[in-house]
Write a protein that holds these residues in place. Sequence first.
Motif: not given
Length: 482
Positions: A40-47
């Motif tokens: 799990p990671v918060l991608t730049e696009a999701e952020r």
Amino acid sequence: MWRKVRRWLYLIHRWMGIAGCLLIAMWFGSGLVMMYIGFPVLTEAERLAGLPPLDVRAVATTPDAAMAAAGLSSFPRSLRLEMAGDLPVYRMVDDKGRPHTVAATDGRVIGAVDAATAQGTAQRFAGKPARWIETAERDQWTVPNGLNAWRPLHRIAIDDGRGTELYVSAKTGEVMRDTHRTERFWNWLGAVPHWLYFTPIRKDPPLWRQVVLWTSGPCVVVAITGVWIGWLRLRVRRRFAHGSMAGVSPYHGWMAWHHVAGLAGALFLLGWLISGWLSVNPNQWFNGRGFDGAALQRYAGHARASFPAPDWLGMLADGGAREIRMTWVGNVPALQVASGQGEITVLDPRSGAPVHWDRAMLTRTAGTLMPDAKVVASFLQTDADTYWYSHHNARRLPVLRLTFDDADHTWAYVDPSTGQVIGRSDDSRRLYRWVFNAAHCYDFASLTQQRLAWDVVMWVLSMAGLVMSVSGVVVGWRRLRR
């Protein structure tokens, strides 16, 4: 002497292999899961998609005042303006990697964010009802060290039917990570066992590194002794009269499968295990991926904690901006305005006019990254190549690649649209690309550009490894029972 050597070969492979094959089978099985589900990671696009539209009408504090309030004496590694719930804030990361948040309305420093505020931020970010669960230093999904400066983290459940949970920093109020139910389930079968990413071990980086080295290292020994024995017990011309597999192996049943599968996938198995051992960079044999802070500050050409005060309302009246990054390139200030779709527009903070970086200027500025070397080549790369390509992580193209004449043959990668340094490579990193990425992930351009072909190759090789390791587990278990 040869008889003694052979005896030790059999003893080492037999007894170390009982535990080793369990680990190898686990690594092959979990590796197949990781082909489709990453950690799990918060991608730049999701952020960016989750950030509220930036309310520039409420901004009353200048960048200089915000940096002064945060106590910064030099320009930070990053400086950006975005929304924290319904409040515009400046977010900074100083040269020691510490985060700072200052309200853009009145210049007050935000040093702590309570659970209720974090819950509101998460609810606005997700657009769904949210519920605070706990505040903790770390859990299974927040073990990476990159989050340390933002801890503790509020864990917030989102009512979206997917079991989504967001992690919000209790120091800055930033959304740092997101997970959902399916992702968490598959990670227990994928990245967590594959990387030995169990919280009690991973929270102590030196311990985790040693665990990885001392589990994968002995498995390399098991594989080498197994290949040696397998080769000694193989007959191609004068075959075994009562052997199996067309007489090439003297064994039967599970042992025959172990023998033949181990030899068929010998090179793949050895390369895969050795590259896995190298993944934690033992003895720091390989250089880092990026330039250090001093080099990047020379490239920026501006060390003081100052930045021209833009006319936010005049520039961003359309309300489509989600984030604004303030940067320097060769002592020239620039604003990187990001939309919710991730599109970036570069503006002059004084005039609001679009900025188009000159290639010759970027090349000259890049020379400051390495004062003791010269830029001897400049190349605008428009297509992926062996060392700059997208696989699990996207790489920006086109990119300006600059070659230095230092002993390590360093390359710098600069984004020609933003002017920012986005990568570094040298002889050491290019070697690592072959001994780890190529040997472990098979990320050759001919495969990664045809995802189906890459999947087929990885499944075939992994199944050979599973047959070899699972058969070894069965044979080892039977011997232990006897």
